[in-house]
Design an enzyme around this catalytic site. Sequence first.
Site, PDB file in Angstrom:
ATOM      1  N   GLY A 492       0.809  -1.217   0.000  1.00 36.12           N
ATOM      2  CA  GLY A 492       0.000   0.000   0.000  1.00 36.12           C
ATOM      3  C   GLY A 492       0.840   1.263   0.000  1.00 36.12           C
ATOM      4  O   GLY A 492       2.021   1.241   0.363  1.00 36.12           O
ATOM      5  N   GLY A 494       0.349   5.639   0.915  1.00 42.37           N
ATOM      6  CA  GLY A 494      -0.526   6.661   1.501  1.00 42.37           C
ATOM      7  C   GLY A 494       0.187   7.982   1.598  1.00 42.37           C
ATOM      8  O   GLY A 494       1.289   8.168   1.075  1.00 42.37           O
ATOM      9  N   ALA A 495      -0.478   8.929   2.298  1.00 42.63           N
ATOM     10  CA  ALA A 495       0.061  10.281   2.413  1.00 42.63           C
ATOM     11  C   ALA A 495       1.374  10.309   3.176  1.00 42.63           C
ATOM     12  O   ALA A 495       2.209  11.193   2.966  1.00 42.63           O
ATOM     13  CB  ALA A 495      -0.956  11.179   3.113  1.00 42.63           C
ATOM     14  N   GLY A 497       3.639   7.614   3.457  1.00 41.50           N
ATOM     15  CA  GLY A 497       4.713   6.766   2.966  1.00 41.50           C
ATOM     16  C   GLY A 497       4.198   5.479   2.351  1.00 41.50           C
ATOM     17  O   GLY A 497       3.000   5.289   2.138  1.00 41.50           O
ATOM     18  N   VAL A 499       3.929   1.205   2.346  1.00 42.96           N
ATOM     19  CA  VAL A 499       3.814   0.113   3.318  1.00 42.96           C
ATOM     20  C   VAL A 499       4.226  -1.211   2.661  1.00 42.96           C
ATOM     21  O   VAL A 499       3.832  -1.494   1.522  1.00 42.96           O
ATOM     22  CB  VAL A 499       2.367   0.000   3.853  1.00 42.96           C
ATOM     23  CG1 VAL A 499       2.286  -1.072   4.946  1.00 42.96           C
ATOM     24  CG2 VAL A 499       1.890   1.336   4.379  1.00 42.96           C
ATOM     25  N   LYS A 514       5.930   0.510   7.511  1.00 43.88           N
ATOM     26  CA  LYS A 514       5.678   1.748   6.771  1.00 43.88           C
ATOM     27  C   LYS A 514       6.968   2.547   6.685  1.00 43.88           C
ATOM     28  O   LYS A 514       7.573   2.888   7.709  1.00 43.88           O
ATOM     29  CB  LYS A 514       4.594   2.577   7.455  1.00 43.88           C
ATOM     30  CG  LYS A 514       4.282   3.903   6.732  1.00 43.88           C
ATOM     31  CD  LYS A 514       3.257   4.723   7.477  1.00 43.88           C
ATOM     32  CE  LYS A 514       1.880   4.162   7.367  1.00 43.88           C
ATOM     33  NZ  LYS A 514       1.285   4.332   6.028  1.00 43.88           N
ATOM     34  N   ASP A 609      -6.775  12.869   9.280  1.00 40.16           N
ATOM     35  CA  ASP A 609      -6.926  12.235   7.963  1.00 40.16           C
ATOM     36  C   ASP A 609      -7.802  10.992   8.062  1.00 40.16           C
ATOM     37  O   ASP A 609      -7.439   9.911   7.589  1.00 40.16           O
ATOM     38  CB  ASP A 609      -5.557  11.896   7.378  1.00 40.16           C
ATOM     39  CG  ASP A 609      -5.614  11.654   5.865  1.00 40.16           C
ATOM     40  OD1 ASP A 609      -6.620  12.048   5.241  1.00 40.16           O
ATOM     41  OD2 ASP A 609      -4.668  11.079   5.313  1.00 40.16           O
TER      42      ASP A 609
END
Length: 776
Positions: A492, A494-495, A497, A499, A514, A609
């Site tokens: 994955g 995300g905002a 970093g 994963v 992460k 978030d």
Amino acid sequence: MLLIFLLLSSIFCKAIAQHSIISPGSSLTPTNISYWSSESGHFAFGFYPQGDGFAIGIWLPRIQQATVIWTANRDDPPLSRNATLILNTEGKLVLQQRGSEPKFIANIPKPASSASMLNSGNFVLYDSESKIIWQTFDAPTDTILPGQHLAAEEQLVSSISNKIHKSGRFALRMRRNGNLVMLALEYPLQRDYFYWISQTANAGDNVTLNLDTNGLLYLLDTNGKNIRTLSDGRTMFDQAMYRATIDADGIFRLYSHNLDRYSNWSMEWQSSDNKCDPTGLCGSNAYCTVVDQVVACACPSGFDFIDQSQKNLGCLPNSSADDCLHIKESSQAFNELEGISWKAEPYSTLPSSTKEACRQECLKDCYCEAAVYRNQQCGKHRLPLRFGKAQEKPSMTTFIKARVVDLGMKTGASNRKKELRTRGILIACTAISTLVSLALVIFGILFYRYRVWNYKKITSQGNDELFEDAILRSFAYDELKKATNNFEDEIGRGAFGTVYRGVISNGNRAVAIKRLGEVVAEGEREFRNEMKVIGRTHHKNLVRLFGYCHDGSNRLLVYEYMCNGSLADFLFRSEQKPAWEERIEIALNIARGIVYLHEECETQIIHCDIKPENILMDEKGSAKIADFGLSKLLMPNQSRTYTVIRGTRGYVAPEWHTNLPITVKVDVYSYGKMLLEIICCRRNVDLNVPDDQVVLASWVYDCFEANELDNLIQDEEVQEGKLERLVKVGLWCIQDEPSSRPSMKNVVLMLEGTIDIPDPPAPPSFSSSNNDTTGT
């Protein structure tokens, strides 16, 4: 022929005498306040003092009461003494400052051959054919002069004060539909927020505001017909100069001056006789009064100014009403205000024969923070109240809910505390010296042994239960690189970093690792402190942090592995939607996790978030919140914080885009948006549905208002009461005003059915987008 020649020569000489020509190469500096003057000497263009420096503008140098009527780049910082204004040989009007890039004062389509300060107060640039290619009359600031007009979609903006000419808070705007309106710039451009309207709508697309040399202020339609006269143009002076200005207090006024150096401006007309009329003059929860012709802002009892030095910012209550459910009615009281009107829509209005009956209605309603009684009607409100002002003929009573503090009990408790403290000091002084040293030694030995024992268990045995109970562990970068097979198994992004899936504890433990970008404190010490805060958060609905790595520029977090992906996968990408009861449980689990972050963990955390991608699902289908603590933490001695915008488009609360404080209520807003997605199993915005359903929140409110909630969950069997309850919670959470949103603790109580939920009002952002304002 000779007669004609002499006549033409006379006309030409008179035309030249009307203004002086400024040639390329001419320049000005702030030294001795140099300027280019009009032929009459009434107007000057150049540098004038402002603040601790200078600005470039047009003013009247022959009047003792200095009056600035136009300012260039008015919101730029003050200019220094080394600035130079020059009409250069390339035909550009340029501002030059030492150490800075040249800045153009005028945007012109071709080089200027000359410039002039005209007797009308208009500064112009000419091309080689003596045609005007730029003029200040086309770019007014807060003033128009005779011969100047304000066209459709143009506006005048007030200055901050009479001495500071930067853009202020109020505007006079000529609308495309023909209405001349006045408004506060911080509020939307729609009729509800206009505090003065010319009532000339539908007069055509090209209505203009005009001022003539006789002081007549009027509106002309497309055909040049006078459709409304604002001032009659009469004055006691035989010869006068006029200007129309929107002043710093938000009132539009016409002034005249008899051109006597020692005289003052006389006001000929004003848009309002009440100085409290401008919308939002005193901010939220405050009200405006006029004392001896001077405007003053005041807070109701129980409120304090947000900033004593800027009272126009409004007031905040000095106690919280979030936990009103746990306060007895007998321990609540009301502060009463007479003769103050508010321009705020109540969420509920009901007939009430007396003021006392209205007060009781608000007392019984936990969500009622203020009640307004008028003409046997009782309006119940949530804070903040807006646009308050004193009425000339008082006919309205406002009740604002307050918490009673028993002063007798408080004083008695204080005295007993002092007595106990005095006795305790004598005992403590003798005991502390002998106990502290012994306690520190014992604690140090036990703590050291405990850490060594845990570390050995983790590294050698790979026991999962011991891993769960251990304190936060610091990992080496090479260890995590090996655990992720050189960061190959990406699961994955995300905002914060990327994963990766990894395996640690001798291959027995799957984890999510992460790899962070530059999102946290830069220093090692600050980073470790943040990790300790996150590591101390333990709740069944939070993703567990096991450890971290801080190795040079490498910063990684080691979390428990969530095998079922994110809530976004569950809701939007799965072929089969989760069952209704399953969705209710997910919504409750997330709400309980946010309550823990806001109110129950050691250091209060605002997530910033909340969205389906940050809700992960474990092997049992339970929802857990991820990425908490990676945004700014709220320390215990703070109640709010200002910061840059965080979060994801579509879930960001309105206060991120204003100067309002950022509190835990931003998470409530994001949760509300996500709750509606959980209910409907669709995204906030979906372009593949009918136009009236594209924006989910707006569609949900429309269905709620029309009593057609079944449209939201087609082909599903659900209890109508449960569906309505969840929809109400979601709509309350996404109110634009933070104070109108419930706390997350109350959200949980609402979802559980513990407390009743009043019907939510339409969030202003919905009504704004749906309102047809073409007639205003």
